[in-house]
Design a protein around this motif. Structure first.
Motif, PDB file in Angstrom:
ATOM      1  N   ILE A 130       0.837  -1.200   0.000  1.00  0.00           N
ATOM      2  CA  ILE A 130       0.000   0.000   0.000  1.00  0.00           C
ATOM      3  C   ILE A 130       0.875   1.254   0.000  1.00  0.00           C
ATOM      4  CG2 ILE A 130      -1.665   1.361   1.333  1.00  0.00           C
ATOM      5  CD1 ILE A 130      -2.826  -1.327   2.321  1.00  0.00           C
ATOM      6  N   LEU A 131       1.864   1.286   0.880  1.00  0.00           N
ATOM      7  CA  LEU A 131       2.743   2.464   0.963  1.00  0.00           C
ATOM      8  C   LEU A 131       3.517   2.670  -0.333  1.00  0.00           C
ATOM      9  CD1 LEU A 131       4.085   2.011   4.607  1.00  0.00           C
ATOM     10  CD2 LEU A 131       2.418   3.704   3.801  1.00  0.00           C
ATOM     11  N   GLU A 132       3.964   1.554  -0.935  1.00  0.00           N
ATOM     12  CA  GLU A 132       4.718   1.667  -2.198  1.00  0.00           C
ATOM     13  C   GLU A 132       3.818   2.180  -3.307  1.00  0.00           C
ATOM     14  OE1 GLU A 132       5.975   0.749  -6.099  1.00  0.00           O
ATOM     15  OE2 GLU A 132       4.370  -0.394  -5.121  1.00  0.00           O
ATOM     16  N   ARG A 133       2.586   1.688  -3.363  1.00  0.00           N
ATOM     17  CA  ARG A 133       1.671   2.108  -4.415  1.00  0.00           C
ATOM     18  C   ARG A 133       1.263   3.573  -4.260  1.00  0.00           C
ATOM     19  NH1 ARG A 133       1.816   1.040  -9.328  1.00  0.00           N
ATOM     20  NH2 ARG A 133       1.497  -1.098  -9.922  1.00  0.00           N
ATOM     21  N   ILE A 134       1.058   4.011  -3.030  1.00  0.00           N
ATOM     22  CA  ILE A 134       0.708   5.415  -2.799  1.00  0.00           C
ATOM     23  C   ILE A 134       1.865   6.326  -3.203  1.00  0.00           C
ATOM     24  CG2 ILE A 134       0.252   7.123  -0.982  1.00  0.00           C
ATOM     25  CD1 ILE A 134      -1.412   5.003   0.442  1.00  0.00           C
ATOM     26  N   ALA A 135       3.078   5.893  -2.922  1.00  0.00           N
ATOM     27  CA  ALA A 135       4.258   6.706  -3.231  1.00  0.00           C
ATOM     28  C   ALA A 135       4.579   6.723  -4.723  1.00  0.00           C
ATOM     29  CB  ALA A 135       5.466   6.183  -2.450  1.00  0.00           C
ATOM     30  N   ASN A 136       4.266   5.625  -5.416  1.00  0.00           N
ATOM     31  CA  ASN A 136       4.611   5.507  -6.831  1.00  0.00           C
ATOM     32  C   ASN A 136       3.451   5.961  -7.705  1.00  0.00           C
ATOM     33  OD1 ASN A 136       5.536   4.833  -9.355  1.00  0.00           O
ATOM     34  ND2 ASN A 136       5.363   2.621  -9.054  1.00  0.00           N
ATOM     35  N   LYS A 137       3.552   7.154  -8.272  1.00  0.00           N
ATOM     36  CA  LYS A 137       2.479   7.712  -9.103  1.00  0.00           C
ATOM     37  C   LYS A 137       2.706   7.448 -10.593  1.00  0.00           C
ATOM     38  CE  LYS A 137       0.540   9.583  -5.469  1.00  0.00           C
ATOM     39  NZ  LYS A 137      -0.716   9.050  -4.934  1.00  0.00           N
ATOM     40  N   ASN A 138       3.705   6.674 -10.921  1.00  0.00           N
ATOM     41  CA  ASN A 138       4.064   6.434 -12.318  1.00  0.00           C
ATOM     42  C   ASN A 138       3.166   5.339 -12.917  1.00  0.00           C
ATOM     43  OD1 ASN A 138       5.439   6.588 -14.733  1.00  0.00           O
ATOM     44  ND2 ASN A 138       7.003   5.119 -14.089  1.00  0.00           N
ATOM     45  N   ILE A 139       1.905   5.696 -13.144  1.00  0.00           N
ATOM     46  CA  ILE A 139       0.920   4.760 -13.687  1.00  0.00           C
ATOM     47  C   ILE A 139       0.312   5.372 -14.945  1.00  0.00           C
ATOM     48  CG2 ILE A 139      -1.272   3.572 -13.274  1.00  0.00           C
ATOM     49  CD1 ILE A 139      -0.624   3.630 -10.307  1.00  0.00           C
ATOM     50  N   THR A 140       0.171   4.578 -15.989  1.00  0.00           N
ATOM     51  CA  THR A 140      -0.453   5.037 -17.223  1.00  0.00           C
ATOM     52  C   THR A 140      -1.772   4.306 -17.448  1.00  0.00           C
ATOM     53  OG1 THR A 140       0.823   3.404 -18.476  1.00  0.00           O
ATOM     54  CG2 THR A 140       1.738   5.631 -18.313  1.00  0.00           C
ATOM     55  N   SER A 141      -2.710   5.004 -18.064  1.00  0.00           N
ATOM     56  CA  SER A 141      -3.998   4.418 -18.393  1.00  0.00           C
ATOM     57  C   SER A 141      -3.832   3.369 -19.489  1.00  0.00           C
ATOM     58  CB  SER A 141      -4.956   5.511 -18.869  1.00  0.00           C
ATOM     59  OG  SER A 141      -6.158   4.953 -19.358  1.00  0.00           O
ATOM     60  N   GLU A 142      -4.549   2.237 -19.337  1.00  0.00           N
ATOM     61  CA  GLU A 142      -4.489   1.176 -20.332  1.00  0.00           C
ATOM     62  C   GLU A 142      -5.907   0.769 -20.748  1.00  0.00           C
ATOM     63  OE1 GLU A 142      -1.440  -1.897 -19.924  1.00  0.00           O
ATOM     64  OE2 GLU A 142      -0.902  -0.993 -17.997  1.00  0.00           O
ATOM     65  N   SER A 143      -6.090   0.538 -22.041  1.00  0.00           N
ATOM     66  CA  SER A 143      -7.416   0.217 -22.591  1.00  0.00           C
ATOM     67  C   SER A 143      -7.547  -1.276 -22.880  1.00  0.00           C
ATOM     68  CB  SER A 143      -7.655   1.036 -23.868  1.00  0.00           C
ATOM     69  OG  SER A 143      -7.597   2.414 -23.605  1.00  0.00           O
ATOM     70  N   ILE A 144      -7.168  -2.090 -21.907  1.00  0.00           N
ATOM     71  CA  ILE A 144      -7.219  -3.551 -22.080  1.00  0.00           C
ATOM     72  C   ILE A 144      -8.646  -4.017 -22.312  1.00  0.00           C
ATOM     73  CG2 ILE A 144      -6.785  -5.772 -20.954  1.00  0.00           C
ATOM     74  CD1 ILE A 144      -4.616  -4.315 -19.295  1.00  0.00           C
ATOM     75  N   TYR A 145      -9.598  -3.411 -21.592  1.00  0.00           N
ATOM     76  CA  TYR A 145     -10.980  -3.916 -21.587  1.00  0.00           C
ATOM     77  C   TYR A 145     -11.953  -2.998 -22.321  1.00  0.00           C
ATOM     78  CZ  TYR A 145      -9.158  -7.312 -18.299  1.00  0.00           C
ATOM     79  OH  TYR A 145      -8.428  -8.327 -17.721  1.00  0.00           O
ATOM     80  N   GLY A 146     -11.458  -2.222 -23.265  1.00  0.00           N
ATOM     81  CA  GLY A 146     -12.379  -1.449 -24.084  1.00  0.00           C
ATOM     82  C   GLY A 146     -12.015   0.016 -24.198  1.00  0.00           C
ATOM     83  N   ASP A 147     -12.754   0.690 -25.097  1.00  0.00           N
ATOM     84  CA  ASP A 147     -12.468   2.093 -25.412  1.00  0.00           C
ATOM     85  C   ASP A 147     -13.572   3.040 -24.986  1.00  0.00           C
ATOM     86  OD1 ASP A 147     -14.457   1.431 -27.180  1.00  0.00           O
ATOM     87  OD2 ASP A 147     -13.261   1.695 -28.998  1.00  0.00           O
ATOM     88  N   GLY A 148     -14.578   2.523 -24.283  1.00  0.00           N
ATOM     89  CA  GLY A 148     -15.652   3.385 -23.807  1.00  0.00           C
ATOM     90  C   GLY A 148     -16.891   3.391 -24.673  1.00  0.00           C
ATOM     91  N   GLU A 149     -16.965   2.499 -25.666  1.00  0.00           N
ATOM     92  CA  GLU A 149     -18.124   2.437 -26.554  1.00  0.00           C
ATOM     93  C   GLU A 149     -18.788   1.056 -26.530  1.00  0.00           C
ATOM     94  OE1 GLU A 149     -19.394   4.944 -28.221  1.00  0.00           O
ATOM     95  OE2 GLU A 149     -17.848   6.365 -27.595  1.00  0.00           O
ATOM     96  N   ALA A 150     -18.558   0.280 -25.483  1.00  0.00           N
ATOM     97  CA  ALA A 150     -19.016  -1.108 -25.446  1.00  0.00           C
ATOM     98  C   ALA A 150     -20.534  -1.237 -25.501  1.00  0.00           C
ATOM     99  CB  ALA A 150     -18.477  -1.803 -24.194  1.00  0.00           C
ATOM    100  N   GLY A 151     -21.250  -0.406 -24.752  1.00  0.00           N
ATOM    101  CA  GLY A 151     -22.706  -0.525 -24.703  1.00  0.00           C
ATOM    102  C   GLY A 151     -23.341  -0.385 -26.069  1.00  0.00           C
ATOM    103  N   VAL A 152     -22.924   0.627 -26.816  1.00  0.00           N
ATOM    104  CA  VAL A 152     -23.460   0.866 -28.158  1.00  0.00           C
ATOM    105  C   VAL A 152     -23.083  -0.289 -29.083  1.00  0.00           C
ATOM    106  CG1 VAL A 152     -23.319   2.367 -30.183  1.00  0.00           C
ATOM    107  CG2 VAL A 152     -23.505   3.363 -27.898  1.00  0.00           C
TER     108      VAL A 152
END
Length: 386
Positions: free
Chosen positions: A345-367
Motif C-alpha cells: 500500500i505504501l509503495e503504491r501510494i508513493a509511486n504515481k508512475n501509472i499510465t492508463s491502459e485500454s485492455i478492456y475497451g475504449d468506452g463504446e461497449a454498450g453501443v
C-alpha cells in the motif's frame, strides 16, 4: 420491422456496472426491446440492494427472482444455482424473449445459461474468455460453451473463446460496458458528493477531505472459503495500523462471505478503528469517482483489474481471486500477509508512475453490444469447431 426481445439477467450488485451502458443502448435501439430481470443477491439489502439504483436510473424491471439460500458455503451456492434454474425457466417461459443475456462468471450465472439453453432460447454471454481462477473460472467457460453469441471484453479473451471451439463469426470484441462508465468519469472526475452524507454507512467519521483516503473491497474466494475470516483479518490489521482514512465496502454473497463479514464486524467491535468507515453499496458512477480520487484500492475486486487500469488508479491486489487475469501496470499483487499488504500500500501510494491502459475497451461497449444484438443472426444450436 421485427423487434428482438433481449432479456438481460442481473444476479449481483457488481454485475449492474458491467452491463449498465448496454442496457441503455438496448433500451434506445429501435430494433430491440429490453426485458430486465433482477435476481439473486442483487435483490438483498445486506449486499447493497441494486434495485433502487437500477430503478433510479430509469430502467423498468420485468421480473424479480428471489433465489439465494442462506449459508454462504459451497452447498448453499449449489442449491441457489439449482433454485435459479427452476425460477428463471419460468421467467423465460412467461417473457418469451428472442435472446437471453448472462453476465460474466458469478456462480449463479450458470442458472441463467441452463434455463435459456434448455428452452432453445439463444444465449448471449458477456465477458467470456477471461481467466480468473476459483469457481468463477469454471462457470465462465461453462457459460461460454452453453452460449450461442459471445460479446467479449478484450482481444485476449476473443482469441481464447475461439480456441475453445466457438465459431469466429459468433464472437465479437465489444469491450466492457464498465469502461464506458470509466470514460465518463475520466472526463469529469471531480468528487462532487460527500460519501458519508450521501450513503451513511457505519464506523468512524474519517477525515478524508484533508488527509486523502484509500478504498478497500475484499471478497471471499470460493475455493478458499474456509480461510475467508483469517484473510480479511490480515487486511483489516494492515489498514488499521497504517491509520490512513479508509472507505471499506461489504463483500458479495459468495461462499465464505459470512466469514468475511463476520471478521469485519468482530474487528470493528473489538478495535473501533478510527480510520475506517464501512459501506454496503454505491451507485456505479459515484463509486468510480470515489476510486479515481483515492490514493489506492486494496482487496481482490475485479474493478481493480478492469476499471482501475483504465483510470490509472493504484491497486494492491491480494490473494488468488484474480489469478492470471490480464492486468495493467497499476496492479501490485501480494499474499494475505499483514506486513506485505502494508508495504505494498505504501509503495503504491508513493509511486504515481501509472499510465492508463485500454485492455478492456475504449468506452463504446454498450453501443457496440446493442448494435451487434440488433444485427446478428440468433441461433440456439451449434457444433463445436477446432
Amino acid at each position: 420491422m421485427s423487434i428482438k426481445k433481449i432479456c438481460v439477467v442481473i444476479t449481483a450488485r457488481p454485475s449492474y456496472s458491467r452491463i449498465k451502458t448496454a442496457l441503455t443502448a438496448i433500451k434506445k435501439h429501435p430494433k430491440l426491446e429490453l426485458q430486465l430481470v433482477i435476481a439473486g443477491s442483487a435483490l438483498l439489502g445486506r449486499y447493497g440492494n441494486a434495485v433502487e439504483v437500477i430503478e433510479k436510473d430509469g430502467f423498468t424491471i420485468a421480473e424479480k427472482v428471489f433465489m439465494v439460500l442462506e449459508g454462504e458455503n459451497p452447498t448453499s451456492m449449489a442449491k441457489t444455482t439449482g433454485l435459479g434454474v427452476m425460477e428463471l425457466a419460468n421467467v423465460f417461459y412467461r417473457l418469451q424473449p428472442n435472446a437471453v443475456v448472462t453476465i460474466a462468471d458469478r456462480f449463479e450465472t450458470i442458472a441463467t445459461s441452463i434455463a435459456a439453453a434448455y428452452q432453445n432460447i439463444p444465449l448471449i454471454h458477456i465477458q467470456g474468455g477471461e481467466v480468473t481462477g476459483n469457481i468463477d473460472e469454471k462457470v465462465r467457460h461453462a457459460n461460454t460453451k452453453l452460449a450461442d453469441i459471445h460479446l467479449v471484453a478484450s482481444q485476449d479473451a476473443y482469441a481464447r473463446v475461439i480456441k475453445m471451439g466457438e465459431r469466429p463469426e459468433t464472437v465479437f470484441n465489444t469491450g466492457c460496458p464498465s469502461i464506458d462508465l470509466a470514460l465518463e468519469i475520466k472526463r469529469n472526475s471531480k468528487l462532487d458528493f460527500d460519501p458519508l452524507k450521501k450513503y451513511g454507512g457505519v464506523g468512524a467519521e474519517v477525515n478524508w477531505k484533508e488527509e486523502g483516503y484509500i478504498v478497500v473491497m475484499q471478497h471471499p474466494v470460493t475455493t478458499e472459503y474456509a480461510s475467508a475470516r483469517k484473510d480479511v483479518e490480515a487486511t483489516l490489521k494492515a489498514v488499521h495500523e497504517l491509520n490512513i482514512p479508509t472507505f471499506w465496502f461489504w463483500p458479495n454473497v459468495d461462499a465464505g462471505s459470512d466469514g468475511t463479514s463476520g471478521g469485519i464486524r468482530a474487528f470493528r467491535e473489538n478495535n473501533q478503528p478510527e480510520n475506517i468507515h464501512f459501506f454496503k453499496n454505491m451507485e456505479p458512477n459515484d463509486f468510480l469517482k470515489l476510486l479515481v480520487n483515492s490514493q489506492c484500492l486494496i482487496g481482490n475486486s475485479s474493478v481493480g483489474i478492469r476499471e482501475c487500469s483504465y483510470l490509472a488508479v493504484p491497486v494492491v491486489n491480494i490473494g488468488t481471486r484474480q489469478n492470471r487475469r490480464q492486468r495493467g501496470n497499476n496492479v501490485t499483487d501480494v499474499s494475505y500477509n499483514k506486513g506485505k499488504i502494508k508495504d505494498a500500500i505504501l509503495e503504491r501510494i508513493a509511486n504515481k508512475n501509472i499510465t492508463s491502459e485500454s485492455i478492456y475497451g475504449d468506452g463504446e461497449a454498450g453501443v457496440k453490444m446493442a448494435e451487434t444484438l440488433a444485427n446478428v443472426i440468433l441461433e440456439f444450436h451449434k457444433t463445436i469447431t477446432y
